[in-house]
Design a protein around this motif. Structure first.
Motif, PDB file in Angstrom:
ATOM      1  N   ARG A  10       0.816  -1.222   0.000  1.00 20.61           N
ATOM      2  CA  ARG A  10       0.000   0.000   0.000  1.00 20.61           C
ATOM      3  C   ARG A  10       0.847   1.268   0.000  1.00 20.61           C
ATOM      4  NH1 ARG A  10      -2.963  -3.476   3.415  1.00 20.61           N
ATOM      5  NH2 ARG A  10      -5.063  -3.932   2.604  1.00 20.61           N
ATOM      6  N   ASP A  11       2.067   1.176   0.496  1.00 11.09           N
ATOM      7  CA  ASP A  11       2.947   2.348   0.502  1.00 11.09           C
ATOM      8  C   ASP A  11       3.568   2.606  -0.870  1.00 11.09           C
ATOM      9  OD1 ASP A  11       2.496   2.665   3.234  1.00 11.09           O
ATOM     10  OD2 ASP A  11       4.195   1.364   3.774  1.00 11.09           O
ATOM     11  N   HIS A  12       3.375   1.707  -1.804  1.00 11.13           N
ATOM     12  CA  HIS A  12       4.041   1.824  -3.098  1.00 11.13           C
ATOM     13  C   HIS A  12       3.085   1.832  -4.287  1.00 11.13           C
ATOM     14  CE1 HIS A  12       7.986   1.002  -1.203  1.00 11.13           C
ATOM     15  NE2 HIS A  12       7.263   0.256  -0.382  1.00 11.13           N
ATOM     16  N   VAL A  13       1.828   1.440  -4.077  1.00 11.59           N
ATOM     17  CA  VAL A  13       0.860   1.350  -5.176  1.00 11.59           C
ATOM     18  C   VAL A  13      -0.422   2.073  -4.762  1.00 11.59           C
ATOM     19  CG1 VAL A  13      -0.388  -0.176  -6.745  1.00 11.59           C
ATOM     20  CG2 VAL A  13       1.822  -0.889  -5.821  1.00 11.59           C
ATOM     21  N   ALA A  14      -0.808   3.073  -5.538  1.00 12.97           N
ATOM     22  CA  ALA A  14      -2.024   3.822  -5.240  1.00 12.97           C
ATOM     23  C   ALA A  14      -3.255   2.999  -5.611  1.00 12.97           C
ATOM     24  CB  ALA A  14      -2.024   5.134  -6.017  1.00 12.97           C
ATOM     25  N   PRO A  15      -4.412   3.269  -5.001  1.00 17.11           N
ATOM     26  CA  PRO A  15      -5.642   2.535  -5.342  1.00 17.11           C
ATOM     27  C   PRO A  15      -5.931   2.598  -6.837  1.00 17.11           C
ATOM     28  CG  PRO A  15      -5.986   3.850  -3.370  1.00 17.11           C
ATOM     29  CD  PRO A  15      -4.641   4.246  -3.915  1.00 17.11           C
ATOM     30  N   GLY A  16      -6.233   1.434  -7.408  1.00 15.34           N
ATOM     31  CA  GLY A  16      -6.555   1.356  -8.824  1.00 15.34           C
ATOM     32  C   GLY A  16      -5.360   1.283  -9.748  1.00 15.34           C
ATOM     33  N   ARG A  17      -4.147   1.500  -9.224  1.00 21.99           N
ATOM     34  CA  ARG A  17      -2.946   1.433 -10.046  1.00 21.99           C
ATOM     35  C   ARG A  17      -2.397   0.011 -10.046  1.00 21.99           C
ATOM     36  NH1 ARG A  17      -1.670   5.367 -13.538  1.00 21.99           N
ATOM     37  NH2 ARG A  17       0.561   5.125 -13.108  1.00 21.99           N
ATOM     38  N   THR A  18      -1.372  -0.237 -10.836  1.00 24.02           N
ATOM     39  CA  THR A  18      -0.912  -1.589 -11.113  1.00 24.02           C
ATOM     40  C   THR A  18       0.403  -1.909 -10.424  1.00 24.02           C
ATOM     41  OG1 THR A  18      -1.990  -1.524 -13.266  1.00 24.02           O
ATOM     42  CG2 THR A  18      -0.287  -3.199 -12.968  1.00 24.02           C
ATOM     43  N   LEU A  19       0.480  -3.113  -9.853  1.00 25.00           N
ATOM     44  CA  LEU A  19       1.716  -3.694  -9.355  1.00 25.00           C
ATOM     45  C   LEU A  19       2.122  -4.789 -10.336  1.00 25.00           C
ATOM     46  CD1 LEU A  19       2.586  -4.710  -5.727  1.00 25.00           C
ATOM     47  CD2 LEU A  19       2.957  -6.313  -7.594  1.00 25.00           C
ATOM     48  N   VAL A  20       3.369  -4.766 -10.801  1.00 23.12           N
ATOM     49  CA  VAL A  20       3.849  -5.720 -11.795  1.00 23.12           C
ATOM     50  C   VAL A  20       4.762  -6.740 -11.120  1.00 23.12           C
ATOM     51  CG1 VAL A  20       5.063  -6.033 -13.976  1.00 23.12           C
ATOM     52  CG2 VAL A  20       3.741  -3.936 -13.566  1.00 23.12           C
ATOM     53  N   PRO A  21       4.307  -7.986 -10.896  1.00 19.63           N
ATOM     54  CA  PRO A  21       5.183  -9.024 -10.342  1.00 19.63           C
ATOM     55  C   PRO A  21       6.163  -9.509 -11.417  1.00 19.63           C
ATOM     56  CG  PRO A  21       2.846  -9.575 -10.061  1.00 19.63           C
ATOM     57  CD  PRO A  21       2.938  -8.483 -11.071  1.00 19.63           C
ATOM     58  N   PHE A  80      -4.855  -4.248  -5.755  1.00 20.56           N
ATOM     59  CA  PHE A  80      -4.137  -3.560  -6.820  1.00 20.56           C
ATOM     60  C   PHE A  80      -4.390  -4.266  -8.146  1.00 20.56           C
ATOM     61  CE2 PHE A  80      -1.132  -6.291  -4.424  1.00 20.56           C
ATOM     62  CZ  PHE A  80      -0.870  -7.269  -5.376  1.00 20.56           C
ATOM     63  N   ALA A  81      -4.209  -3.531  -9.238  1.00 14.97           N
ATOM     64  CA  ALA A  81      -4.345  -4.113 -10.561  1.00 14.97           C
ATOM     65  C   ALA A  81      -3.081  -4.875 -10.921  1.00 14.97           C
ATOM     66  CB  ALA A  81      -4.607  -3.008 -11.589  1.00 14.97           C
ATOM     67  N   VAL A  82      -3.233  -5.864 -11.820  1.00 16.78           N
ATOM     68  CA  VAL A  82      -2.090  -6.659 -12.270  1.00 16.78           C
ATOM     69  C   VAL A  82      -2.148  -6.799 -13.790  1.00 16.78           C
ATOM     70  CG1 VAL A  82      -1.763  -7.986 -10.145  1.00 16.78           C
ATOM     71  CG2 VAL A  82      -3.397  -8.791 -11.862  1.00 16.78           C
ATOM     72  N   PRO A  83      -0.980  -6.939 -14.430  1.00 18.15           N
ATOM     73  CA  PRO A  83      -0.981  -7.183 -15.874  1.00 18.15           C
ATOM     74  C   PRO A  83      -1.298  -8.643 -16.173  1.00 18.15           C
ATOM     75  CG  PRO A  83       1.263  -7.145 -15.064  1.00 18.15           C
ATOM     76  CD  PRO A  83       0.376  -6.831 -13.879  1.00 18.15           C
ATOM     77  N   GLU A  84      -1.707  -8.888 -17.391  1.00 19.08           N
ATOM     78  CA  GLU A  84      -2.021 -10.239 -17.853  1.00 19.08           C
ATOM     79  C   GLU A  84      -3.010 -10.914 -16.895  1.00 19.08           C
ATOM     80  OE1 GLU A  84       1.300 -12.558 -19.244  1.00 19.08           O
ATOM     81  OE2 GLU A  84       2.469 -10.773 -19.681  1.00 19.08           O
ATOM     82  N   GLY A  85      -2.888 -12.217 -16.675  1.00 21.42           N
ATOM     83  CA  GLY A  85      -3.842 -12.945 -15.849  1.00 21.42           C
ATOM     84  C   GLY A  85      -4.166 -14.279 -16.479  1.00 21.42           C
ATOM     85  N   TYR A  86      -5.305 -14.835 -16.083  1.00 20.35           N
ATOM     86  CA  TYR A  86      -5.748 -16.138 -16.594  1.00 20.35           C
ATOM     87  C   TYR A  86      -7.236 -16.008 -16.849  1.00 20.35           C
ATOM     88  CZ  TYR A  86      -6.497 -21.231 -16.750  1.00 20.35           C
ATOM     89  OH  TYR A  86      -6.829 -22.515 -17.127  1.00 20.35           O
ATOM     90  N   PHE A  87      -7.630 -15.919 -18.125  1.00 18.03           N
ATOM     91  CA  PHE A  87      -9.011 -15.600 -18.452  1.00 18.03           C
ATOM     92  C   PHE A  87      -9.235 -15.858 -19.939  1.00 18.03           C
ATOM     93  CE2 PHE A  87      -6.248 -11.965 -18.733  1.00 18.03           C
ATOM     94  CZ  PHE A  87      -6.491 -11.465 -20.008  1.00 18.03           C
ATOM     95  N   LEU A  88     -10.501 -15.839 -20.331  1.00 16.15           N
ATOM     96  CA  LEU A  88     -10.883 -15.912 -21.739  1.00 16.15           C
ATOM     97  C   LEU A  88     -11.194 -14.512 -22.232  1.00 16.15           C
ATOM     98  CD1 LEU A  88     -13.123 -19.083 -21.634  1.00 16.15           C
ATOM     99  CD2 LEU A  88     -11.149 -18.796 -23.139  1.00 16.15           C
TER     100      LEU A  88
END
Length: 640
Positions: A507-518, A537-545
């Motif tokens: 939470r100290d590094h990612v604002a609400p609605g913004r993305t954390l990139v693992p 937090f939001a994330v890139p990519e994922g597992y989905f159709l």
């Protein structure tokens, strides 16, 4: 998915092999003479006008019977609960540290769905679409597995114990709820014998189909509303309180809509098959039942349309909606021989018993074994004069044939000869159904057939020859069911989510609605981290159709990774060295702008070639900062 046959509890007890009427039709049990001590009934099951029922038992007798029934119901529920824990036991040993079953990606996705549901409830966000996965394009949750209602109900559990606990609780209770729901409907409305209803419910919940789908598909095993939906359809066809029954059915359909739209479609298809089969076997009675049925369904449709208008738009026309599945329908189809084979997780099965007969370990929707198929064939022949049994046989057979796919099979080989599903494969909705799952309807038909046959055997226990037949029948049922009883699902360890995420330091590094990139950037790591943070937090990519492109709505898995994601994956696999050029740096900073990222994070443990990845990230974004058990690169200067 059961037969629309008259309520067999309201019929006069007759021998199971009763003769047909002289006009060639099967007598309608509901039209038979009333049993002793009851008044004749109309199609809705109420005493006919002008008839007076004889006095019932004394209140004390009724009270004693009710207590016995309650004890029997509680015992049934406990047995189903024990069976469900038997199947999922290995996951409960460490729900945070283990993945249950053979499909970890499916479990990860469903955990994320439960986490997002809790996030949507607490932040009042859209439960049908989100950009917190696949940032910034987002994911259409209706065209994937929505599960909005279970997510809502489990929100307190998810917030208290985490998404992994909620998932395991959900997958366990689905088996209990499905079994008990079928037992309840069968014992109250279809058969007199509670033992027969117990066997029917046991099969409907613990057949190979639901055990295999417990490997990551809770939306498929969540069938606890299905028996009530089917029974309310039957009640509508009997007339009576059409408005009330239509509203009740509408409420059940709306609830199932927000549990699993796919199971709702299969239930509707099963009911349609049921009605058509009844029309074939009892045309005059079917026509008589048509008017109240259609009137009630119209009321149901109005209620469902009002409640589901927006999610239906999202499903078929909303952003990121898709049409169909990746690949051809036959990729997910069964083989004819799969109906007499044994499932991987059954007593008679094993690691290789289903190989070649099913698409994967989750789609073993038949696999009844030869013993049960022989038993079912015998029951169909024995009770062939009963309309209920004829309808069950027809529905079970047609749905089984649909599950074969577009062409017939010989052994494990597919031929070029068209099969029944080829007739409907291009129709809307049919083009999105996993073909093997049509056999779920067959499973329900078999479960109800077992209950009806058991009830007919139990009714003959008062006859000297009948007692022997009942005992032999019980032995035959036990012998047929024993080989397909479920074994516990496997479980394996999962890579721990960093304390940086679970303790909330992110939470100290990612604002609400913004993305954390693992890092490495891949769909499952993104989902596990986001789930642990309750989709904070939001994330890139994922597992989905998702659709292939903006101009092609054909379904596909995931999206093409951004260039920097590909670069970091190649480094983690040892496919390239740590050298980066100016173009790589420019692309890396463009990609974090695309992702709307605030931070790029590399865990200290669990990442392959950790030192090489850190070297590359330092070159792309400048020196990283050590925070708890991760390295963090603040990329906000490049994205704002």
């Amino acid at each position: 998915m059961t037969a629309p046959a008259p309520d067999t509890r309201d019929r006069e007890p007759v021998p199971a092999g009763d003769a047909e009427a002289t006009d060639g039709t099967t007598p309608d049990p509901s039209a038979a003479a009333p049993a002793r001590g009851t008044a004749p009934e109309d199609p809705a099951g109420r005493p006919a006008t002008g008839e007076v029922a004889e006095p019932g038992p004394e209140p004390a007798v009724e009270g004693g019977r009710a207590r016995r029934w309650r004890r029997a119901d509680a015992l049934v529920a406990l047995i189903y609960l024990a069976g469900a824990f038997w199947v999922t036991a290995r996951g409960w040993r460490d729900f945070d540290g283990r993945l249950l079953g053979s499909r970890p990606n499916d479990q990860g996705f469903n955990e994320w769905m439960l986490a997002y549901a809790a996030h949507a409830v607490t932040h009042l966000e859209n439960p049908f679409f989100t950009t917190l996965q696949n940032a910034p394009a987002g994911v259409n949750l209706m065209t994937n597995v929505g599960m909005q209602l279970p997510g809502l109900v489990l929100t307190p559990v998810t917030l208290l114990f985490g998404a992994s606990f909620s998932y395991l609780l959900f997958i366990t209770l689905n088996l209990v709820g499905t079994g008990y729901a079928w037992y309840h409907v069968l014992s109250r409305h279809v058969v007199d014998s509670r033992a027969a209803a117990f066997v029917g419910g046991l099969f409907c919940a613990f057949a190979p189909a639901l055990i295999s789908h417990s490997n990551g598909h809770p939306h498929i095993t969540a069938q606890w509303l299905v028996p009530f939906i089917v029974w309310r359809v039957v009640a509508l066809s009997r007339g009576g309180r059409v408005v009330r029954d239509g509203l009740v059915l509408g409420a059940l359909v709306v609830a199932q809509f927000f549990v699993s739209l796919e199971i709702l479609f299969l239930t509707a298809l099963g009911c349609l098959m049921l009605a058509l089969a009844y029309l074939v076997f009892r045309p005059r009675d079917a026509v008589r039942r048509l008017r109240p049925l259609l009137s009630g369904l119209a009321i149901t449709a109005v209620l469902v349309s009002a409640a589901a208008a927006y999610p239906l738009w999202m499903q078929f026309a909303g952003p990121q909606h898709r049409v169909g599945h990746p690949g051809t329908p036959d990729i997910y189809a069964l083989k004819l021989g799969s109906f007499v084979e044994f499932a991987t997780k059954s007593v008679a099965g094993g690691p290789t018993s289903a190989v070649g007969w099913a698409p994967n370990t989750t789609e073993q929707a038949s696999f009844y074994g030869w013993s049960l198929v022989v038993l079912a064939a015998g029951a169909l022949w024995w009770l062939r004069r009963e309309t209920t049994v004829r309808v069950l046989g027809a529905v079970g057979l047609v749905s089984a044939l649909f599950s074969i796919g577009t062409t017939w099979t010989v052994g494990t080989r597919r031929t070029d000869i068209p099969a029944p599903f080829a007739l409907v494969q291009s129709l809307p909705v049919f083009d999105s159904v996993v073909v093997s799952r049509f056999a779920l309807i067959t499973t329900v038909a078999l479960g109800v057939l077992l209950a009806v046959a058991g009830d007919r055997l139990a009714a003959r226990r008062t006859e000297p020859a009948g007692r022997l037949a009942a005992r032999l029948g019980a032995v035959a049922v036990a012998a047929a069911l024993l080989p397909i009883l479920p074994m516990p699902l496997d479980a394996k360890g999962r890579t721990p989510v960093p304390d940086f995420v679970t303790a909330g330091a992110w939470r100290d590094h990612v604002a609400p609605g913004r993305t954390l990139v693992p890092v490495p950037v891949n769909g499952m790591t993104s989902l596990y981290w986001s789930s642990a943070a309750v989709a904070g937090f939001a994330v890139p990519e994922g597992y989905f159709l998702a659709p292939v492109s903006a101009t092609d709505n054909t379904g596909r898995w995931g999206v093409d990774p951004q260039p920097t994601a590909k670069l970091l994956t190649a480094v983690s696999l040892g496919e390239r060295d740590t050298t980066v050029g100016e173009a790589d740096v420019d692309q890396a900073r463009a990609d974090v702008r695309h992702w709307k990222a605030d931070a790029v994070v590399l865990p200290d443990r669990g990442a392959r070639r950790h030192d090489d990845l850190k070297t590359v990230l330092d070159a792309l974004y400048g020196p990283g900062e050590r925070v708890e058990d991760v390295w963090v690169w603040d990329v906000r200067p490049f994205t704002r």
